[in-house]
Design a protein around this motif. Structure first.
Motif, short mmCIF file in Angstrom:
data_model
loop_
_atom_site.label_atom_id
_atom_site.label_comp_id
_atom_site.label_asym_id
_atom_site.label_seq_id
_atom_site.Cartn_x
_atom_site.Cartn_y
_atom_site.Cartn_z
N ARG A 60 -84.41 11.91 22.39
CA ARG A 60 -85.76 11.15 22.49
C ARG A 60 -86.89 11.97 22.73
NH1 ARG A 60 -85.48 4.91 24.41
NH2 ARG A 60 -84.79 4.78 22.56
N ILE A 61 -87.78 11.90 21.69
CA ILE A 61 -89.13 12.89 21.93
C ILE A 61 -90.21 12.11 22.30
CG2 ILE A 61 -90.56 14.43 20.66
CD1 ILE A 61 -88.19 14.70 18.68
N TYR A 62 -90.84 12.43 23.40
CA TYR A 62 -92.13 12.08 23.92
C TYR A 62 -93.28 13.07 23.85
CZ TYR A 62 -89.16 8.33 25.95
OH TYR A 62 -88.19 7.01 26.07
N ARG A 63 -94.55 12.49 23.55
CA ARG A 63 -95.79 13.17 23.62
C ARG A 63 -96.76 12.66 24.44
NH1 ARG A 63 -97.40 11.78 18.32
NH2 ARG A 63 -98.78 10.53 19.37
N ARG A 64 -97.55 13.82 25.05
CA ARG A 64 -98.76 13.21 25.97
C ARG A 64 -99.85 14.17 25.71
NH1 ARG A 64 -97.55 13.95 32.02
NH2 ARG A 64 -98.28 15.90 31.72
N PRO A 65 -101.09 13.63 25.61
CA PRO A 65 -102.30 14.27 25.53
C PRO A 65 -102.32 14.80 26.97
CG PRO A 65 -102.65 12.38 24.36
CD PRO A 65 -101.39 12.16 24.95
N ALA A 66 -103.12 16.05 27.10
CA ALA A 66 -103.22 16.65 28.59
C ALA A 66 -103.54 15.75 29.35
CB ALA A 66 -104.32 18.08 28.20
N ALA A 67 -104.45 14.63 29.14
CA ALA A 67 -105.11 13.88 30.20
C ALA A 67 -104.69 12.45 29.60
CB ALA A 67 -106.55 13.92 30.15
N GLY A 68 -103.38 12.17 29.12
CA GLY A 68 -103.18 10.84 28.46
C GLY A 68 -101.86 10.42 28.98
N LYS A 69 -101.28 9.39 28.42
CA LYS A 69 -100.08 8.70 28.70
C LYS A 69 -98.94 9.09 27.87
CE LYS A 69 -102.04 4.64 30.86
NZ LYS A 69 -102.08 3.29 30.90
N TRP A 70 -97.61 8.85 28.21
CA TRP A 70 -96.42 9.43 27.49
C TRP A 70 -96.52 8.57 26.25
CZ3 TRP A 70 -94.52 13.78 27.57
CH2 TRP A 70 -94.56 14.70 28.68
N VAL A 71 -96.16 8.90 25.11
CA VAL A 71 -96.13 7.88 23.93
C VAL A 71 -94.34 8.42 23.24
CG1 VAL A 71 -96.69 7.22 21.62
CG2 VAL A 71 -98.52 7.62 23.58
N LEU A 72 -93.68 7.26 23.02
CA LEU A 72 -92.45 7.70 22.40
C LEU A 72 -92.77 8.12 20.78
CD1 LEU A 72 -89.47 7.59 22.19
CD2 LEU A 72 -89.66 5.06 21.56
N VAL A 73 -92.23 9.28 20.51
CA VAL A 73 -92.56 9.66 19.18
C VAL A 73 -91.39 9.42 18.34
CG1 VAL A 73 -92.94 11.86 17.74
CG2 VAL A 73 -93.90 11.70 20.13
N ALA A 74 -90.29 9.71 18.40
CA ALA A 74 -89.10 9.60 17.86
C ALA A 74 -87.69 9.63 18.42
CB ALA A 74 -89.17 10.56 16.39
N ASP A 75 -86.78 9.19 17.94
CA ASP A 75 -85.39 9.35 18.02
C ASP A 75 -84.88 10.09 17.03
OD1 ASP A 75 -85.19 8.06 20.74
OD2 ASP A 75 -84.21 6.29 20.05
#
Length: 457
Positions: A167-182
């Motif tokens: 499970r891949i998550y992404r976050r801008p340097a000053a943002g919140k985690w977002v689920l990208v993909a399984d």
């Protein structure tokens, strides 16, 4: 009758009464450990003890159960496969309602059962049980990211032994985690698209092991940080320059709402401003012969974007609520995690399609569609402004073009647009876009043009 006979008779009566009272106080009071009626249970063999997995680590699992008042002890069993028999691993006192099973193998499923014990008529009697499946968590993996373009990041990671997927998550340097993909367990890389230019990101890839219907993920381990480069500027002649004119002005909340209503209207709202169909389901090849996957939702999310939306709904709704709709073997969630959504197609009349429609129409489904639409508007707006477009109505028209035809359509139409880049000039350039491209959809573009003039202030 003499006094001696009278005393003997009274004594016998008292003795009988005392014996009845003694029998009353030593009789077992029937109590249930689960849902069995406590007024009918006289043996622990009629009680069912249900086990639950309360916590998981790399090498341990915590099992818990409801207290059974009839129990004198509990026995805990474990097995590593349905092909093997349960093995007794621990006996605990009647005061216990949990047990931590340690020194297990990481990223591995286990099944447990708990039985209450009671000595009845000189023999030990066991309760019934309901088993539970859990899994230890995989170890963290090293993740590396590298920008591939102004809107694309390449994510790579080390393979995790025995993992069922990632499970891949992404976050801008000053943002919140977002689920990208399984992604599937055999993959060790992923290309993340639709990012903002000139933005620093950090990722985490969490391998998981399935235990029952739960994905037991590893702890969070951060990747390196990397920034997407500035987007190239497209000149009116269609050439790409190395410089980029960036507008600092962004849509207000009211302008974003206008843009959302426009996109919903042209996609599923019957080209009526403010209308939408949250439960829309369109089969593959319906809109065009090149659409190889299904399209869903008010925003007509296609292929992997449809997959992205459903994952967002799953994360927002939670496993329990999701499973109330995606019942049985949870075929829809299995398809989301394992199928290739660039070519995922099912009939509208199928059971899976009906489940997807129900999920889209839930409160969580509607909320996630609006959330994803606003997120895409933000992403598309950033792309367009990085290309030097600042007029809000012109930005809105290019967002419409981006949503319909992709980034290539934006740069193609912008390359034909006369200066200044305003709504009327973009609309005129769009009219020259032919050959089955976005400009061919005359009625749609005329509607968007009129709504932007009327509502985008």
């Amino acid at each position: 009758m003499n006094n001696t006979d009278k005393y003997k008779r009274d004594f016998a009566r008292v003795l009988t009464l005392l014996m009845l009272l003694a029998a009353l106080f030593v009789t077992d009071i029937p109590v249930s450990a689960d849902t069995t009626d406590s007024t009918t249970v006289s043996s622990i063999s009629a009680v069912t003890v249900k086990a639950e997995i309360k916590a998981s680590s790399n090498t341990a699992l915590k099992i818990s159960w409801e207290k059974c008042p009839l129990a004198q002890e509990y026995v805990i069993y474990r097995r590593e496969s349905t092909r093997k028999a349960f093995r007794r691993i621990k006996k605990v006192s009647a005061s216990r309602t949990s047990y931590i099973d340690k020194r297990l193998t990481s990223s591995k499923p286990y099944q447990y059962a708990v039985r209450a014990i009671r000595k009845e008529n000189g023999k030990y009697v066991y309760s019934r049980y309901l088993m539970v499946t859990g899994a230890t968590r995989p170890a963290t993996v090293k993740t590396t990211i590298k920008a591939a373009s102004s809107s694309t990041m390449k994510v790579t990671w080390k393979k995790s032994s025995r993992a069922d997927g990632y499970r891949i998550y992404r976050r801008p340097a000053a943002g919140k985690w977002v689920l990208v993909a399984d992604v599937a367990k055999n993959l060790t890389s992923y290309t993340d698209t639709g990012l903002n230019a000139s933005t620093k990101y950090v990722y985490t890839v969490r391998p998981y092991k399935k235990g029952g219907n739960v994905k037991y993920m590893s702890a969070v381990k951060l990747s390196n940080k990397a920034s997407t480069p500035a987007a190239p500027k497209v000149t009116p002649s269609g050439d790409i320059s190395n410089s980029s004119v960036i507008s600092n002005t962004r849509f207000t909340a009211a302008q974003k709402d206008v843009m959302k209503k426009i996109l919903y209207a042209v996609e599923t709202g019957g080209q009526v401003y403010g209308n939408q169909k949250y439960g829309d389901f369109t089969e593959a090849f319906t809109n065009s012969s090149t659409e190889y996957a299904i399209t869903i939702g008010a925003g007509q999310w296609y292929g992997t974007e449809a997959q992205r939306l459903l994952k967002l709904i799953h994360a927002t709704m939670g496993e329990d609520e999701w499973n109330k709709i995606d019942t049985g073997n949870h075929y829809v969630w299995t398809a989301i995690c394992n199928e290739d959504w660039t070519k995922y197609r099912i009939p509208k009349s199928s059971w899976r399609a009906r489940v997807i429609v129900k999920l889209l129409q839930t409160d969580a489904g509607i909320k996630c569609q609006d959330q994803l639409m606003y997120q895409q508007i933000d992403e598309y707006e950033a792309e367009v402004r990085k290309l030097g477009v600042s007029d809000p109505q012109a930005v809105g028209m290019f967002i419409n073009i981006r949503h319909q035809g992709g980034y290539g359509a934006v740069t193609r139409v912008l390359g034909k647009t006369a200066k200044p880049v305003n709504l009327i000039n973009v609309y005129r350039a769009l009219a020259t876009d032919s050959g089955g491209q976005v400009g061919t959809y005359k009625t749609r573009q005329a509607k968007v043009y009129q709504w932007l003039l009327t509502y985008m202030k």
